[in-house]
Design an enzyme around this catalytic site. Sequence first.
Site, PDB file in Angstrom:
ATOM      1  N   HIS A 129       0.815  -1.218   0.000  1.00  0.00           N
ATOM      2  CA  HIS A 129       0.000   0.000   0.000  1.00  0.00           C
ATOM      3  C   HIS A 129       0.850   1.271   0.000  1.00  0.00           C
ATOM      4  O   HIS A 129       0.311   2.373  -0.099  1.00  0.00           O
ATOM      5  CB  HIS A 129      -0.954   0.011   1.199  1.00  0.00           C
ATOM      6  CG  HIS A 129      -0.259   0.277   2.488  1.00  0.00           C
ATOM      7  ND1 HIS A 129       0.507  -0.671   3.138  1.00  0.00           N
ATOM      8  CD2 HIS A 129      -0.180   1.396   3.235  1.00  0.00           C
ATOM      9  CE1 HIS A 129       1.021  -0.144   4.233  1.00  0.00           C
ATOM     10  NE2 HIS A 129       0.618   1.114   4.318  1.00  0.00           N
ATOM     11  N   HIS A 180       1.759   6.876  -0.415  1.00  0.00           N
ATOM     12  CA  HIS A 180       0.999   6.050   0.530  1.00  0.00           C
ATOM     13  C   HIS A 180      -0.445   5.968   0.055  1.00  0.00           C
ATOM     14  O   HIS A 180      -1.199   6.928   0.187  1.00  0.00           O
ATOM     15  CB  HIS A 180       1.080   6.670   1.928  1.00  0.00           C
ATOM     16  CG  HIS A 180       0.538   5.806   3.011  1.00  0.00           C
ATOM     17  ND1 HIS A 180      -0.817   5.595   3.192  1.00  0.00           N
ATOM     18  CD2 HIS A 180       1.178   5.091   3.951  1.00  0.00           C
ATOM     19  CE1 HIS A 180      -0.986   4.789   4.226  1.00  0.00           C
ATOM     20  NE2 HIS A 180       0.211   4.472   4.705  1.00  0.00           N
TER      21      HIS A 180
END
Length: 166
Positions: A70, A85
Amino acid sequence: MISKLFGGKASKKTVDIAAPATGELVPLQSVPDDAFAQGLMGDGIAIEPSEGLVVAPFDGVISHIIDTHHAIIVEHSSGLQLLIHIGINTVALKGEGFKALVNTDDKVKSGQPLIEFDPDFIRSSGYSTVTPIIVVNEDGAEKVDCSFHTVNAGDSAVIKVTLKSS
């Protein structure tokens, strides 16, 4: 050295960053996570993605990819390290909905696909897809500039980072 002796100013180095995703650029302060919104993770901006692909923001090296895919850190030849992110608290998804297309230490070219993700799955799981883009090395950025508008992944020079003088 010579410029210091004769009063000239050294020019500040800037790094142009291409859009790492397609979507709307938004101020970091609007991210629904205090650590990002207050700049505790570093200076930057965010993007509300409209598609599920993150691309390299410049030619560089993958410094680190989080095991759950992620988040990724890409390093520029200047030493600038940029964290991308995907989403907020998406580590809780344990990698579901994310597919890394690169590995740590891979060399990448601007616009190269890095991570595929499923924005609908992330949202239906109760998480925001807003994606902070952060300069993570403390001595890296003096200033991060951009105008807030819609961008396409790979659009060149949508973010400009002025590096701190060494």
